[in-house]
Scaffold this motif. Structure first.
Motif, short mmCIF file in Angstrom:
data_model
loop_
_atom_site.label_atom_id
_atom_site.label_comp_id
_atom_site.label_asym_id
_atom_site.label_seq_id
_atom_site.Cartn_x
_atom_site.Cartn_y
_atom_site.Cartn_z
N PRO A 1 0.82 -1.21 0.00
CA PRO A 1 0.00 0.00 0.00
C PRO A 1 0.86 1.26 0.00
O PRO A 1 1.96 1.28 0.55
N ARG A 2 0.34 2.26 -0.59
CA ARG A 2 1.03 3.53 -0.68
C ARG A 2 1.16 4.15 0.70
O ARG A 2 0.22 4.12 1.49
N GLN A 3 2.31 4.72 1.01
CA GLN A 3 2.54 5.29 2.33
C GLN A 3 2.38 6.81 2.37
O GLN A 3 2.06 7.36 3.40
N LEU A 4 2.63 7.47 1.25
CA LEU A 4 2.50 8.92 1.18
C LEU A 4 1.56 9.31 0.04
O LEU A 4 1.56 8.68 -1.01
N PHE A 5 0.78 10.35 0.29
CA PHE A 5 -0.15 10.84 -0.72
C PHE A 5 0.05 12.34 -0.89
O PHE A 5 0.33 13.03 0.09
N ASP A 6 -0.13 12.84 -2.10
CA ASP A 6 -0.13 14.29 -2.23
C ASP A 6 -1.49 14.80 -1.75
O ASP A 6 -2.41 14.01 -1.50
N VAL A 7 -1.62 16.07 -1.59
CA VAL A 7 -2.82 16.66 -1.00
C VAL A 7 -4.07 16.33 -1.82
O VAL A 7 -5.10 15.96 -1.27
N ILE A 8 -3.95 16.42 -3.13
CA ILE A 8 -5.10 16.17 -4.00
C ILE A 8 -5.58 14.73 -3.87
O ILE A 8 -6.78 14.47 -3.70
N LYS A 9 -4.67 13.77 -3.93
CA LYS A 9 -5.03 12.36 -3.86
C LYS A 9 -5.62 12.02 -2.48
O LYS A 9 -6.61 11.30 -2.38
#
Length: 84
Positions: free
Chosen positions: A22-30
């Protein structure tokens, strides 16, 4: 020759396993899309002390733990009753 093929297969297997994590970091939009919020609200939360995010020059990355942070922070107690 078989050794080279086996090595390449192991490399491919490792790459596939990494892509399934699973993804650990997301940008604000996502993060805003996934959390059902507006990006502006997520940026406001990033200024709250203790909110799990990282800033890199001008970009903000929200950590996966932020979902749990929001849930704990805004969850109503189960035994609370509202007056009608």
């Amino acid at each position: 020759m078989e050794d080279i093929v086996l090595e390449k297969l192991e490399e491919i297997k490792e790459l596939l396993n990494k892509s399934l994590e699973p993804r650990q970091l997301f940008d604000v939009i996502k993060f805003a899309e996934l959390a059902g919020m507006k990006p502006r609200r997520v940026r406001e939360l990033c200024n709250v002390k203790g909110f799990p995010c990282t800033r890199d020059e001008r970009k903000i990355y929200v950590h996966r733990e932020a979902f749990e942070w929001i849930k704990k922070r805004y969850e109503l107690p189960q035994n609370r009753r509202f007056n009608k």
